[in-house]
Design a protein around this motif. Structure first.
Motif, PDB file in Angstrom:
ATOM      1  N   THR A 249      47.103 -48.861   8.561  1.00 52.15           N
ATOM      2  CA  THR A 249      47.522 -50.261   7.773  1.00 52.15           C
ATOM      3  C   THR A 249      46.425 -50.394   6.855  1.00 52.15           C
ATOM      4  OG1 THR A 249      46.089 -51.472   9.371  1.00 52.15           O
ATOM      5  CG2 THR A 249      48.596 -51.362  10.017  1.00 52.15           C
TER       6      THR A 249
ATOM      7  N   ILE B 255      51.790 -58.415  16.359  1.00 51.56           N
ATOM      8  CA  ILE B 255      51.217 -59.390  15.013  1.00 51.56           C
ATOM      9  C   ILE B 255      51.611 -60.888  15.276  1.00 51.56           C
ATOM     10  CG2 ILE B 255      51.016 -59.775  12.498  1.00 51.56           C
ATOM     11  CD1 ILE B 255      49.931 -57.073  13.420  1.00 51.56           C
TER      12      ILE B 255
ATOM     13  N   VAL C 299      53.935 -52.859   9.862  1.00 54.03           N
ATOM     14  CA  VAL C 299      53.024 -52.182  10.650  1.00 54.03           C
ATOM     15  C   VAL C 299      53.480 -51.368  11.580  1.00 54.03           C
ATOM     16  CG1 VAL C 299      51.434 -54.022  10.333  1.00 54.03           C
ATOM     17  CG2 VAL C 299      52.830 -53.910  12.284  1.00 54.03           C
TER      18      VAL C 299
ATOM     19  N   THR D 215      56.202 -54.769  16.035  1.00 57.59           N
ATOM     20  CA  THR D 215      55.437 -55.933  15.143  1.00 57.59           C
ATOM     21  C   THR D 215      55.614 -57.343  15.605  1.00 57.59           C
ATOM     22  OG1 THR D 215      55.861 -54.649  13.167  1.00 57.59           O
ATOM     23  CG2 THR D 215      55.105 -57.094  12.844  1.00 57.59           C
TER      24      THR D 215
END
Length: 406
Positions: free
Chosen positions: A287, A337, A316, A333
């Motif tokens: 990333t 996240i 990501v 994700t």
């Protein structure tokens, strides 16, 4: 004050723009016991995100009164608030022989799942009444059993989310709810945790097909992958074996038979420090094109989602848990996240410390909008990965309200 716990799963009519709730009654036969079902609510704003199941606790003026109980897959006993004077401690609960018998006798030590402290509850037999489902909608409410439960002083709930008045034990303990109701249905617990406070998820107990709108013809259980489910001598919880954590073909190998605990209390997945450092290192490498941001506790790896007023797409990679049996649990994700502010998002994995035991604890953020099954009957754990790419979610069960309770 609770005079009687009646574990009635009270599901309010779920109405969307696409469908309308329709009351349906069904009386089960001895040959056909549908699963028990309950709505799940997400709570934020307390010390941590927590989930509760809505149950009935009393009958007032011709109507049932409902309450929310924390979902805990590690608790040894169902307990609730009542007027009683019993000790509360910050120490870890000792092994209590009174909790290992089937004869109710006060007091009994249980752990507060929010603070980790020990408290004593007074045990008794309580009447449990539940709602039933055919996997598509609610069928009927029926009396289920007289079960052992406990009550604790209201001071034990100070750290709980607002209006949450007890703990629903869904563990392997002989005093947990599953062990006390498996006589007429299989010990199979399914959870679908919602990702927002505005939508409800669902809890099921028993074996059944299960359907989520708009795919009313697709049984969600047919989408599951399975891996062996394990026990632990020092816990009533559920465990699986993780062989590796893979990020864009970068594999973080783990020691043989690394156990991961499945927790409905821990908000984020925690990794022992040596594992955490290697995972973060791999994630950082793949990333590096995303602008970094200052860490926001408790997270250490964060990213900017806006630069000079322009939103940055967080593309990501998935995080794959390589499990025993050759199965991969994909954490996309949506479950890896956490959006902290409009400008910052962070990797939702935590450093559990150098001596963390177990080495991995998988938390509720990684469960959100996943359909997961604790199949103690067949010693296996089922998982769907995120339902959102499949155009559905945990809030899409076609709840309907029954017009009668027995």
């Amino acid at each position: 004050m609770f005079h009687l716990i009646q574990l009635i799963v009270m599901v309010l009519a779920f109405i969307s723009h696409d469908h309308e709730a329709v009351a349906t009654l069904w009386q089960p036969t001895l040959e056909s016991y549908p699963p028990l079902i309950a709505p799940i609510t997400k709570h934020t704003g307390a010390a941590q995100d927590l989930y509760s199941v809505e149950i009935m606790t009393d009958w007032v003026n011709g109507q049932y009164v409902h309450s929310d109980f924390l979902i805990d897959t590690d608790a040894r006993l169902v307990w609730h608030e009542c007027i009683v004077q019993l000790p509360i401690s910050t120490e870890k609960c000792p092994i209590d022989t009174l909790c290992n018998t089937y004869v109710p006798s006060p007091p009994c030590n249980v752990e507060n799942p929010v603070t980790g402290g020990c408290l004593q509850v007074k045990t008794s037999y309580d009447e449990f009444t539940v709602n039933l489902s055919n996997g598509r909608h609610i069928l009927a409410g029926v009396h289920d059993a007289s079960l052992i439960a406990g009550c604790a002083p209201s001071s034990a709930l100070v750290s709980f989310p607002k209006n949450v008045t007890g703990v629903m034990a869904l563990s392997r303990s002989p005093y947990a709810y599953p062990a006390q109701v498996t006589g007429i249905r299989k010990n199979i617990l399914a959870l679908c945790l919602p990702s927002t406070t505005s939508a409800r998820g669902v809890l099921l107990f028993g074996e059944s097909p299960f359907y989520l709108l708009p795919h009313s013809d697709v049984d969600v259980t047919s989408l599951l992958s399975y891996t062996p489910l394990y026990t632990h001598p020092e816990s009533f919880g559920y465990f699986i074996v993780v062989n590796a954590i893979v990020i864009k073909k970068r594999s973080t190998g783990l020691p043989m038979n690394t156990k991961a605990k499945l927790s409905t209390i821990d908000p984020y997945t925690t990794l022992r420090t040596d594992i955490y450092n290697r995972v973060v290192q791999s994630f950082t490498k793949v990333t590096k094109q995303i602008p970094g941001a200052m860490p926001v506790p408790p997270f250490s790896l964060c990213f900017r989602t806006f630069t000079n007023g322009t939103k940055i797409g967080l593309k990501v990679p998935d995080i794959n848990l390589s499990l025993e049996g050759g199965k991969n649990w994909t954490i996309s994700t949506l479950n890896s996240i956490k959006q902290i502010t409009k400008d910052v998002a962070c990797l939702a994995f935590l450093d559990g410390g150098a001596k963390s035991e177990p080495a991995i604890v998988i938390g509720t953020f990684q469960f959100q909008d996943n359909f997961i099954v604790f199949d103690a009957e067949n010693a296996r754990f089922g998982f769907s990965s995120s339902l959102l790419p499949k155009k559905t979610s945990c809030s899409n069960f076609n709840f309907t309200q029954t017009s009668d309770m027995y």
